[in-house]
Design an enzyme around this catalytic site. Structure first.
Site, PDB file in Angstrom:
ATOM      1  CG  HIS A 144      35.792  36.860  48.827  1.00 60.38           C
ATOM      2  ND1 HIS A 144      36.282  36.091  47.786  1.00 60.38           N
ATOM      3  CD2 HIS A 144      34.539  37.227  48.463  1.00 60.38           C
ATOM      4  CE1 HIS A 144      35.360  36.006  46.845  1.00 60.38           C
ATOM      5  NE2 HIS A 144      34.303  36.678  47.223  1.00 60.38           N
ATOM      6  CD  GLU A 182      31.825  39.571  47.020  1.00 62.04           C
ATOM      7  OE1 GLU A 182      32.837  39.691  46.317  1.00 62.04           O
ATOM      8  OE2 GLU A 182      31.171  38.522  47.095  1.00 62.04           O
ATOM      9  CG  HIS A 228      29.883  34.650  49.338  1.00 59.79           C
ATOM     10  ND1 HIS A 228      31.053  34.906  50.026  1.00 59.79           N
ATOM     11  CD2 HIS A 228      30.179  34.859  48.025  1.00 59.79           C
ATOM     12  CE1 HIS A 228      32.000  35.268  49.182  1.00 59.79           C
ATOM     13  NE2 HIS A 228      31.495  35.247  47.955  1.00 59.79           N
ATOM     14  NE  ARG A 237      36.394  27.208  42.825  1.00 62.32           N
ATOM     15  CZ  ARG A 237      37.487  27.276  42.057  1.00 62.32           C
ATOM     16  NH1 ARG A 237      38.389  26.314  42.100  1.00 62.32           N
ATOM     17  NH2 ARG A 237      37.666  28.289  41.251  1.00 62.32           N
TER      18      ARG A 237
END
Length: 339
Positions: A112, A130, A188, A208
């Site tokens: 991200h 996050e 991740h 992605r």
């Protein structure tokens, strides 16, 4: 509640908590545990994610109890911005998004962007930092957390093309109650067999990098975003994530521990057990910010003068800023989120 031109003032009467109803996502890697264990009565099959507390346009939660029942959360907060608290009055919607995620299969290897990159390259969007709190994990389950050692972009690009990238990815075993902080830029992936709660910035930006050659329901490979991922990714090797020292603080009928604190959010785990004491846990929010309680285990009741709200495992409760004084009775565990 009354206000002048829908603006918020300190003269408002204290606000009451309300239950949220989530939006479901049917990504191909999802499973059935959110329906079976958390009673998520949604049409998606598989049910990969539920967006429990969200004002993001890709999935907006609905108020499921109280005076705003049936209204979209973003509409309620737009009409009554004081429910968010003084800290967030100038912001459109909420700064965070809270999810439950059921990974029956491995998620894609992804990254991200941070706020700066997203603002420049994604029309002013937020980036996505996050944290994950593991609710359940199958034997041998794990996740990907960064690279084993420093990488060059060309090496990563070539390994994606020839399918050898997995040898560079740091694999970490997981178990129930583990916590992981995943900053923007960290490559991740959540592994198969992991069920977790996620607290993140209010963003749906995912680049992605690698998807194991999988195809979607139409037989087409899912798109990759290799170049953007390489631009956004931290290419340095990551230290192996270790579980932080966690200290329980006890009060009569409850215990709490901090899990994560960053500039975007703070997450605390609350263990409630008032079954054997006559005192109920109580709290009240300040005027500066809302709170969100996500019930991860158990059940109970929120009480306040003139009202009550039953909660069960999987329920998400929004506690407005300057809330009424609330008392909680039951045997349950929560993630309490503030920002």
């Amino acid at each position: 509640m009354t206000s002048k031109n829908s603006s918020w003032t300190t003269e408002h009467e204290p606000a009451e908590p309300f239950l949220l109803s989530p939006v479901g996502k049917d990504y191909l890697w999802g499973g059935t545990r959110l329906k079976e264990q958390y009673s998520k009565e949604l049409v998606q099959n598989p049910l990969a994610e539920t967006w429990e507390c969200s004002t993001h346009p890709d999935g907006i939660s609905t108020v499921a109890s109280g005076k705003y029942q049936g209204q979209k959360l973003d509409q309620v907060l737009r009409a009554c911005p004081g429910l968010k608290g003084t800290r967030h009055l100038d912001r459109e919607g909420l700064p965070i998004l809270i999810k439950l995620i059921d990974a029956k299969q491995d998620l894609s290897v992804q990254v991200h962007p941070n706020d700066e990159y997203a603002n420049i390259h994604e029309n002013g969007s937020l980036g996505k930092t996050e944290m994950w709190y593991v609710l359940a994990a199958s034997q041998g389950a794990g996740l990907v957390y960064g690279f084993y050692h420093d990488m060059e972009k060309e090496t990563v690009r070539a390994s994606v093309a020839d399918g050898t990238i997995e040898k560079y990815l740091q694999k970490v075993p997981v178990k129930k109650d583990d916590m992981f902080f995943v900053p923007a830029g960290c490559v991740h992936a959540i592994g198969a067999g992991v069920l977790l709660a996620e607290v993140q910035e209010s963003s749906n930006l995912t680049y992605r990098l690698y998807d194991y050659g999988r195809v979607d329901k139409n037989g087409k490979p899912r798109p990759l975003h290799v170049e953007k991922a390489l631009e956004a990714a931290q290419m340095e090797g990551s230290s192996r994530p270790r579980q932080p020292m966690r200290v329980l603080k006890f009060r009569r009928g409850q215990a709490s521990e901090f899990l994560c604190r960053c500039k975007y959010f703070q997450v605390e785990r609350i263990l409630l057990n008032t079954q054997q004491c006559r005192e109920m846990a109580s709290f009240q929010t300040g005027s500066d910010s809302f709170q969100v309680f996500l019930c991860t285990e158990g059940c109970g009741v929120f009480y306040w003068t003139g009202g009550m709200l039953n909660f069960y495992q999987g329920d998400c409760i929004f506690i407005p800023a300057s809330s009424v004084e609330i008392r909680i009775h039951g045997k349950a565990q929560f993630l309490k989120v503030e920002c």
